[in-house]
Design a protein around this motif. Structure first.
Motif, PDB file in Angstrom:
ATOM      1  N   VAL A  87       0.792  -1.244   0.103  1.00 37.32           N
ATOM      2  CA  VAL A  87      -0.029  -0.023  -0.056  1.00 37.32           C
ATOM      3  C   VAL A  87       0.897   1.196  -0.036  1.00 37.32           C
ATOM      4  O   VAL A  87       1.720   1.401   0.836  1.00 37.32           O
ATOM      5  N   GLU A  88       0.461   2.273  -0.592  1.00 39.81           N
ATOM      6  CA  GLU A  88       1.200   3.533  -0.996  1.00 39.81           C
ATOM      7  C   GLU A  88       0.385   4.413   0.065  1.00 39.81           C
ATOM      8  O   GLU A  88      -0.834   4.501   0.204  1.00 39.81           O
ATOM      9  N   ALA A  89       1.296   5.094   0.656  1.00 38.68           N
ATOM     10  CA  ALA A  89       0.558   6.176   1.780  1.00 38.68           C
ATOM     11  C   ALA A  89       1.553   7.406   1.932  1.00 38.68           C
ATOM     12  O   ALA A  89       2.808   7.221   1.678  1.00 38.68           O
ATOM     13  N   GLU A  90       0.897   8.643   1.923  1.00 39.27           N
ATOM     14  CA  GLU A  90       1.656   9.736   2.202  1.00 39.27           C
ATOM     15  C   GLU A  90       2.329   9.839   3.580  1.00 39.27           C
ATOM     16  O   GLU A  90       1.749   9.408   4.430  1.00 39.27           O
ATOM     17  N   THR A  91       3.752  10.443   3.615  1.00 39.06           N
ATOM     18  CA  THR A  91       4.301  10.366   4.766  1.00 39.06           C
ATOM     19  C   THR A  91       3.998  11.726   5.603  1.00 39.06           C
ATOM     20  O   THR A  91       4.064  13.099   5.085  1.00 39.06           O
TER      21      THR A  91
END
Length: 491
Positions: free
Chosen positions: A345-349
């Motif tokens: 899963v990609e997520a913003e930091t």
């Protein structure tokens, strides 16, 4: 033994060693020996309470019919092998968790056969790693983990939560996020602090969390009396768990900050005049206790409070641990399934939190499961800021003064001027005595305010410093509105 008999013995040992073992060095110059095809490496110089290389070489020579050799021949052969190894390529060794090829990570199961878990965004499996990809280092603290169960359908997470006495769903999702972080060798994770009333099972809950990573031999320890002993304990394992803390000295607090985010320690090598050796470490840390008193702001940013409550039904230790041992393979399998899921899963930091890597992991967990870990993490930091302020009279006085400043406005004075201003505000008209530890000079005040900067900023008060032609100054600014992450935090 005559000289002409020494040489053949030394050559026999050297030839046997080079045929059956691989020798290499780490970045700090330590030479390791690794049996061909096996991922576990042993330091050449170790006397080895878990088995030294000298011992395994002697046993191998005897069992393969090469003979029994005296100490002089062994020493000369090992000295030559060690010297040759210093010309080999550098390769790191790892305890429990290691990065692998193609974005994978490995988890050492602590088994004699070297079987480990390879975790990849495409899935996980149990295999013996290529020795050139992963070299494991074992110590007395390296316990054996069971082979994790496949196809658990997430049942292990539910089983773990039923065994622990976490106070609410927010605490549960933070505990899960921390366990996931322990399987990421490159991610610094905050130290969970298991707290709650007497009898809430803090020590038992801490052991359960630790043993998922360290095996059934993993346990809690009393806090060492000095930093050197703490570093020695930390360097010998992956997760360090300290039990029943009631007070944190400034030295221990600073050491814990270093353990969580990483530091290198340089010490003089024994029996030398000028040689040094380097010890770099960053480890997951777990703490338990009812109350540790005043928490320093820098440590508060690295803590993860996990609140427990007293169980309604008590169980015997034997019953509890028998069930835990039975379900541990399922718990570990479910944790590995979840690790694979969030890595895909990609997520913003989040850019406003100190432990940005862990915050990103929480965001990935939310995207994969919808648990709300990031919101819970922000709320826990907010609670810790409250704890810091409640334990620091200077912080309370600064916030009182900030209330007199117009929103968006700034006030600038020298550090001595601020000391007089804040001291007058605290003592008031009745001239109440100053508390122990109150700053006595402008320099001391300036240093204290620098340490309190993150805590005050979370309450909308910015402290800055600078210099003009007239001299140095401290500037206090009151924000027009609370920082964005403080809005909408209610669950």
């Amino acid at each position: 033994m005559a000289d002409d008999e020494k040489n053949p013995a030394r050559e026999v040992i050297t030839d046997y060693a080079q045929a059956h073992f691989r020798y290499f060095r780490t970045a700090d110059g330590t030479v390791y020996a690794q049996r061909n095809g096996h991922p576990v490496a042993r330091p050449m110089r170790s006397q080895g309470t878990t088995g030294s290389h000298r011992q395994e070489l002697m046993v191998g020579l005897f069992r393969d019919g090469r003979g029994v050799f005296n100490g002089t021949a062994l020493k000369e052969a090992l000295d030559l092998i060690e010297a040759l190894a210093l010309t080999e390529d550098v390769q790191p060794v790892h305890i429990r968790v290691a990065p692998g090829f193609d974005g994978a990570t490995w988890l050492d199961l602590g088994r004699d056969d070297g079987q480990s878990v390879r975790i990849h965004p495409s899935g996980w499996d149990v295999a013996v790693p290529d020795p050139r990809e992963v070299c494991w280092r074992r110590t007395q603290l390296t316990g054996e983990l069971p082979v994790p169960a496949k196809d658990t359908d997430g049942k292990g997470i539910d089983l773990l939560m039923r065994l622990c006495n976490f106070a609410n769903a927010e605490t549960e999702c933070l505990a899960i996020a921390w366990l996931l972080g322990c399987l990421e060798p490159s991610v610094p994770v905050p130290a969970p602090f298991l707290t709650g009333p007497q009898g809430a099972g803090k020590s038992t809950g801490g052991r359960m969390l630790v043993r998922i990573i360290e095996g059934m031999s993993g346990d809690l320890r009393r806090a060492p009396k000095d930093e050197e002993n703490l570093i020695a304990a930390v360097a010998a394992g992956w997760v360090t768990a300290l039990d029943n803390l009631s007070h944190l000295t400034p030295e221990l607090s600073d050491a814990m900050c270093c353990i969580v985010t990483g530091i290198e320690n340089v010490k003089r090598a024994l029996f030398t005049d000028g040689d040094v050796f380097r010890v770099g470490y960053r480890r997951p840390l777990l703490l338990t206790g009812i109350d540790v008193g005043v928490i320093r702001p820098d440590l508060a940013e690295r803590l993860l409070p996990l609140r427990l409550e007293r169980p309604r039904v008590r169980r015997t230790e034997a019953e509890l641990w028998a069930e835990y041992t039975e379900v541990l393979p399922i718990i570990l399998g479910s944790l590995l399934d979840l690790t694979v899921k969030i890595r895909a899963v990609e997520a913003e930091t989040p850019t406003d939190l100190r432990m940005a890597d862990f915050a990103r992991l929480c965001a990935q967990l939310d995207a994969a499961t919808g648990l709300g870990a990031l919101t819970a993490y922000r709320a826990s930091l907010d609670d810790l800021n409250d704890d810091v302020i409640e334990g620091d009279l200077l912080a309370q006085t600064v916030l009182r003064h900030a209330d007199t400043i117009e929103p968006g406005a700034a006030q600038r004075m020298t550090s001595t001027g601020w000391l007089h201003c804040l001291t007058t505000l605290y003592t008031g008209e009745d001239y109440r005595p100053l508390p122990k530890g109150w700053p006595t000079t402008g320099k001391v005040l300036s240093d204290r305010l620098k340490r309190l900067q993150p805590t005050l900023a979370a309450r909308g008060v910015l402290i800055d410093s600078g210099r003009t032609k007239e001299g140095r100054y401290l500037e206090m600014t009151r924000l027009q509105a609370p920082p964005p992450h403080e809005q909408g935090q209610a669950f």
